[in-house]
Design an enzyme around this catalytic site. Structure first.
Site, PDB file in Angstrom:
ATOM      1  N   HIS A  51       0.859  -1.189   0.000  1.00 48.56           N
ATOM      2  CA  HIS A  51       0.000   0.000   0.000  1.00 48.56           C
ATOM      3  C   HIS A  51       0.893   1.235   0.000  1.00 48.56           C
ATOM      4  CE1 HIS A  51       1.037   0.154   4.214  1.00 48.56           C
ATOM      5  NE2 HIS A  51       0.496  -1.031   4.425  1.00 48.56           N
ATOM      6  N   GLY A  53       1.825   3.171   2.225  1.00 51.39           N
ATOM      7  CA  GLY A  53       2.838   3.201   3.291  1.00 51.39           C
ATOM      8  C   GLY A  53       4.128   2.526   2.811  1.00 51.39           C
ATOM      9  N   HIS A  54       3.986   1.354   2.177  1.00 50.76           N
ATOM     10  CA  HIS A  54       5.183   0.672   1.637  1.00 50.76           C
ATOM     11  C   HIS A  54       5.833   1.526   0.550  1.00 50.76           C
ATOM     12  CE1 HIS A  54       2.736  -2.990   2.886  1.00 50.76           C
ATOM     13  NE2 HIS A  54       3.849  -3.140   3.567  1.00 50.76           N
ATOM     14  N   GLN A  78       5.953 -15.747  12.034  1.00 53.57           N
ATOM     15  CA  GLN A  78       5.460 -14.637  12.863  1.00 53.57           C
ATOM     16  C   GLN A  78       3.945 -14.654  13.039  1.00 53.57           C
ATOM     17  OE1 GLN A  78       7.162 -11.626   9.981  1.00 53.57           O
ATOM     18  NE2 GLN A  78       5.402 -10.424  10.637  1.00 53.57           N
ATOM     19  N   GLN A 165       6.988   3.496  11.124  1.00 51.08           N
ATOM     20  CA  GLN A 165       6.730   3.744  12.556  1.00 51.08           C
ATOM     21  C   GLN A 165       5.428   3.087  13.008  1.00 51.08           C
ATOM     22  OE1 GLN A 165       6.734   7.946  13.978  1.00 51.08           O
ATOM     23  NE2 GLN A 165       5.131   7.211  15.365  1.00 51.08           N
ATOM     24  N   LYS A 166       4.547   2.810  12.056  1.00 50.64           N
ATOM     25  CA  LYS A 166       3.258   2.192  12.363  1.00 50.64           C
ATOM     26  C   LYS A 166       3.430   0.956  13.264  1.00 50.64           C
ATOM     27  CE  LYS A 166      -0.746   0.013  11.261  1.00 50.64           C
ATOM     28  NZ  LYS A 166      -0.315  -1.339  11.512  1.00 50.64           N
ATOM     29  N   ASP A 167       4.443   0.132  12.960  1.00 51.02           N
ATOM     30  CA  ASP A 167       4.732  -1.045  13.806  1.00 51.02           C
ATOM     31  C   ASP A 167       5.822  -0.632  14.795  1.00 51.02           C
ATOM     32  OD1 ASP A 167       2.989  -3.028  12.497  1.00 51.02           O
ATOM     33  OD2 ASP A 167       4.244  -2.595  10.767  1.00 51.02           O
ATOM     34  N   SER A 202      -2.464  -0.094   6.600  1.00 50.27           N
ATOM     35  CA  SER A 202      -2.020  -1.445   6.947  1.00 50.27           C
ATOM     36  C   SER A 202      -2.614  -2.391   5.915  1.00 50.27           C
ATOM     37  CB  SER A 202      -2.559  -1.815   8.341  1.00 50.27           C
ATOM     38  OG  SER A 202      -2.581  -3.209   8.506  1.00 50.27           O
ATOM     39  N   SER A 203      -1.876  -3.431   5.575  1.00 49.71           N
ATOM     40  CA  SER A 203      -2.414  -4.413   4.615  1.00 49.71           C
ATOM     41  C   SER A 203      -3.695  -5.039   5.169  1.00 49.71           C
ATOM     42  CB  SER A 203      -1.386  -5.504   4.338  1.00 49.71           C
ATOM     43  OG  SER A 203      -0.200  -4.914   3.859  1.00 49.71           O
TER      44      SER A 203
HETATM   45  O1  PAF Z   1       6.349  -5.431   8.912  1.00 53.97           O
HETATM   46  C1  PAF Z   1       6.338  -6.410   8.151  1.00 53.97           C
HETATM   47  O2  PAF Z   1       5.840  -6.352   7.044  1.00 53.97           O
HETATM   48  C2  PAF Z   1       6.979  -7.702   8.614  1.00 53.97           C
HETATM   49  O3  PAF Z   1       6.817  -7.902   9.973  1.00 53.97           O
HETATM   50  C3  PAF Z   1       8.462  -7.831   8.216  1.00 53.97           C
HETATM   51  C4  PAF Z   1       9.314  -6.776   8.896  1.00 53.97           C
HETATM   52  C5  PAF Z   1       8.608  -7.708   6.709  1.00 53.97           C
HETATM   53  C6  PAF Z   1       8.993  -9.199   8.642  1.00 53.97           C
HETATM   54  O4  PAF Z   1       8.271 -10.239   8.056  1.00 53.97           O
END
Ligand code: PAF
Length: 302
Positions: A51, A53-54, A78, A165-167, A202-203
């Site tokens: 999105h 943000g990326h 994860q 920074q979102k995460d 966010s996705s």
């Molecule tokens: O933020 C993310 O998209 C993921 O947690 C990351 C850093 C690519 C690790 O899989």
């Protein structure tokens, strides 16, 4: 802001030079060639479903580096057993198009088997930070993040890596891990990109129905409430947290996980206000977990 606004005519022509590397050797070879030519390598790790943000991270990397590498990998380690690993969106062609349009040179697009060959048993854990807040609600999540980011950093060997920074907890943990493991990549945190109504991109926003999306706005409202109270002189951390909770609790369909104000580096709970603090909120709306944060700065005394 939609991708359509950013790229009114998504065209194939602009990304013909994009290199899609599926193996570790391929991405390493591309990075080695760039390094031998004295180039600075920037890296944007993602899980795809890209999105704006990326895109902002990719554009920042493009502006600051000579070679831009992005990884697209939905990292199974994860996700918890009852989380959305299988339904996480994987729009490969659109993602590659966005990478090309955003100035990415190399996309590392590994399979799960490439990243975790059978028998894989080495994991990275960042003590303390992995177990609080998101880590308490999503056990094992940060072990998966720390492991995959360490692997990606070792594979790509970039000069700089860009995170949102979102995460907030994720970028804190990655900074600590990078420092403590002496990884030679500089971690750069970029500001959260929001829709005009305040929702942090966010996705996972794609899962929200229109009504849930409205409820989701309570997260940024709660953060702005805390910010306004600080600007108005409130210094009692518990009262600030209570104000955020009230905002979330008064919104239908929102189940709070936490609404706290913590130290901006250690993420430790605060009993008294600090010059710089971070407000962190997390809640489930419908079946979607949303997180958001806001840096709170006390005005300097003149
Ligand atoms: O933020 C993310 O998209 C993921 O947690 C990351 C850093 C690519 C690790 O899989």
């Amino acid at each position: 802001m939609s991708l359509g606004t950013l790229f009114p005519s998504l065209s194939l022509a602009l990304y013909v030079s994009l290199c899609v590397a599926e193996s570790v050797d391929e991405v390493r070879a591309a990075v080695r060639r760039a390094r031998q030519a004295g180039k600075i390598v920037g890296f944007v790790p993602t899980m795809g479903a890209l999105h704006v943000g990326h895109v902002s991270l990719m554009q920042r990397a493009r502006a600051e580096c000579d070679l831009v590498v992005t990884s697209i990998f939905v990292n199974p380690t994860q996700f918890g057993p009852s989380e959305d690993f299988t339904r996480y969106p994987r729009p490969r062609e659109t993602d590659l198009q966005i990478c090309g349009e955003s100035g990415v040179d190399v996309v590392f697009y590994p399979t799960v088997e490439t990243m975790y060959p059978a028998g894989h048993r080495t994991y990275v854990e960042v003590g303390g930070l992995s177990e609080i807040l998101e880590g308490a609600i999503r056990p094992g999540h940060f072990r998966g993040v720390a492991t995959v980011v360490t692997k990606l950093f070792n594979i790509v060997q970039a000069d700089r890596a860009y995170f949102g920074q979102k995460d907030y907890q994720q970028q804190t943990l990655i900074r600590v891990m990078t420092r403590e493991l002496d990884l030679p990549t500089e971690v750069i945190t970029c500001e959260t990109i929001r829709d005009p109504d305040g929702l942090a991109l966010s996705s996972r926003n794609a899962y929200l129905s229109p009504a849930e999306r409205q409820s989701g706005l309570s997260l940024s409202r709660a953060l702005r409430t805390a910010d306004a109270l600080v600007a108005g002189g409130e210094r009692d951390v518990k009262r600030l947290e209570a104000a955020m909770r009230r905002e979330l609790e008064s919104t239908p369909g929102v189940k709070i996980d936490y609404a706290v104000i913590v130290h901006h580096e250690s993420l430790a709970e605060l009993t008294a206000a600090e010059p710089t603090m971070v407000a962190l909120v997390a809640a489930t709306v419908g079946s979607t977990r949303l997180i958001d944060n806001w840096i709170l700065r006390l005005p300097r005394k003149s």
